[in-house]
Design a protein around this motif. Structure first.
Motif, PDB file in Angstrom:
ATOM      1  N   THR A 107      40.632  40.060  34.229  1.00  0.00           N
ATOM      2  CA  THR A 107      39.772  41.214  34.017  1.00  0.00           C
ATOM      3  C   THR A 107      40.168  42.000  32.779  1.00  0.00           C
ATOM      4  O   THR A 107      39.378  42.733  32.237  1.00  0.00           O
ATOM      5  CB  THR A 107      39.794  42.152  35.247  1.00  0.00           C
ATOM      6  N   SER A 108      41.412  41.834  32.340  1.00  0.00           N
ATOM      7  CA  SER A 108      41.822  42.504  31.115  1.00  0.00           C
ATOM      8  C   SER A 108      42.622  41.534  30.262  1.00  0.00           C
ATOM      9  O   SER A 108      43.320  40.663  30.766  1.00  0.00           O
ATOM     10  CB  SER A 108      42.645  43.751  31.421  1.00  0.00           C
ATOM     11  N   ILE A 109      42.527  41.728  28.980  1.00  0.00           N
ATOM     12  CA  ILE A 109      43.221  40.866  28.022  1.00  0.00           C
ATOM     13  C   ILE A 109      44.182  41.737  27.230  1.00  0.00           C
ATOM     14  O   ILE A 109      43.761  42.718  26.606  1.00  0.00           O
ATOM     15  CB  ILE A 109      42.209  40.178  27.078  1.00  0.00           C
ATOM     16  N   PRO A 110      45.457  41.373  27.260  1.00  0.00           N
ATOM     17  CA  PRO A 110      46.417  42.175  26.484  1.00  0.00           C
ATOM     18  C   PRO A 110      46.198  41.978  24.982  1.00  0.00           C
ATOM     19  O   PRO A 110      45.874  40.895  24.533  1.00  0.00           O
ATOM     20  CB  PRO A 110      47.780  41.648  26.929  1.00  0.00           C
ATOM     21  N   ILE A 111      46.390  43.046  24.244  1.00  0.00           N
ATOM     22  CA  ILE A 111      46.254  42.996  22.783  1.00  0.00           C
ATOM     23  C   ILE A 111      47.636  42.917  22.179  1.00  0.00           C
ATOM     24  O   ILE A 111      48.514  43.718  22.474  1.00  0.00           O
ATOM     25  CB  ILE A 111      45.506  44.254  22.280  1.00  0.00           C
ATOM     26  N   GLU A 112      47.813  41.931  21.319  1.00  0.00           N
ATOM     27  CA  GLU A 112      49.124  41.727  20.687  1.00  0.00           C
ATOM     28  C   GLU A 112      49.235  42.514  19.419  1.00  0.00           C
ATOM     29  O   GLU A 112      48.330  42.765  18.712  1.00  0.00           O
ATOM     30  CB  GLU A 112      49.331  40.248  20.393  1.00  0.00           C
TER      31      GLU A 112
END
Length: 123
Positions: A118-123
Motif C-alpha cells: 500500500t505504500s512505497i518507500p522513497i529512497e
C-alpha cells in the motif's frame, strides 16, 4: 446533406463496448458484463497476469427472397467486442463464470496470501 452525413457517420462508428459493473467485497471481485444477443458458446473469458479479458462475437445472416425464390437481398454482419480489466491478487484456480439473460457474471475470489503493497518507500 453534409450535416446528416456526418451525424450518421459518427453514430455508425461508436466503439463496441461491453457495459460492465465491477463490485469488490472483502473476499472477491464480481464482474457483471452485458453481452446481449451473443450466444454463450461465442463468449471467451480469460485471466492472465492479473488481467481479466472478456470477448465475444455475434454473427447475423439475413436473407430476403421474393415469391419466385430469387435472392433479392443478403446481409451479413459480424460484431466483436472485447474488454480487459486489471484485477490483481486473485485465486486463479477458483474463478467462476455464469451467463444468463445476456449478463455474464464472473466471480474472482481474492487471494489473501499474496502480499499487497500500500505504500512505497522513497529512497
Amino acid at each position: 446533406f453534409f450535416e446528416d452525413f456526418s451525424r450518421n457517420l459518427v453514430n455508425d462508428f461508436k466503439p463496441n463496448l461491453i457495459k460492465t459493473d465491477i463490485h469488490e467485497t472483502d473476499n472477491e471481485y464480481i464482474v457483471e458484463a452485458e453481452l446481449p444477443g451473443i450466444p454463450k458458446e461465442d463468449i471467451q473469458v480469460n485471466y492472465e497476469n492479473g488481467v481479466l479479458t472478456i470477448s465475444g462475437q455475434r454473427q447475423i445472416d439475413a436473407a430476403t427472397e421474393d415469391k419466385k425464390g430469387k435472392l433479392i437481398r443478403n446481409e451479413r454482419s459480424l460484431t466483436s467486442v472485447r474488454r480487459q480489466y486489471l484485477l490483481e491478487n486473485v485465486k486463479e484456480d477458483e474463478i467462476k463464470a455464469s451467463y444468463s439473460d445476456g449478463i455474464l457474471k464472473v466471480t474472482l475470489p481474492k487471494d489473501s496470501n499474496k502480499e499487497i503493497k500500500t505504500s512505497i518507500p522513497i529512497e
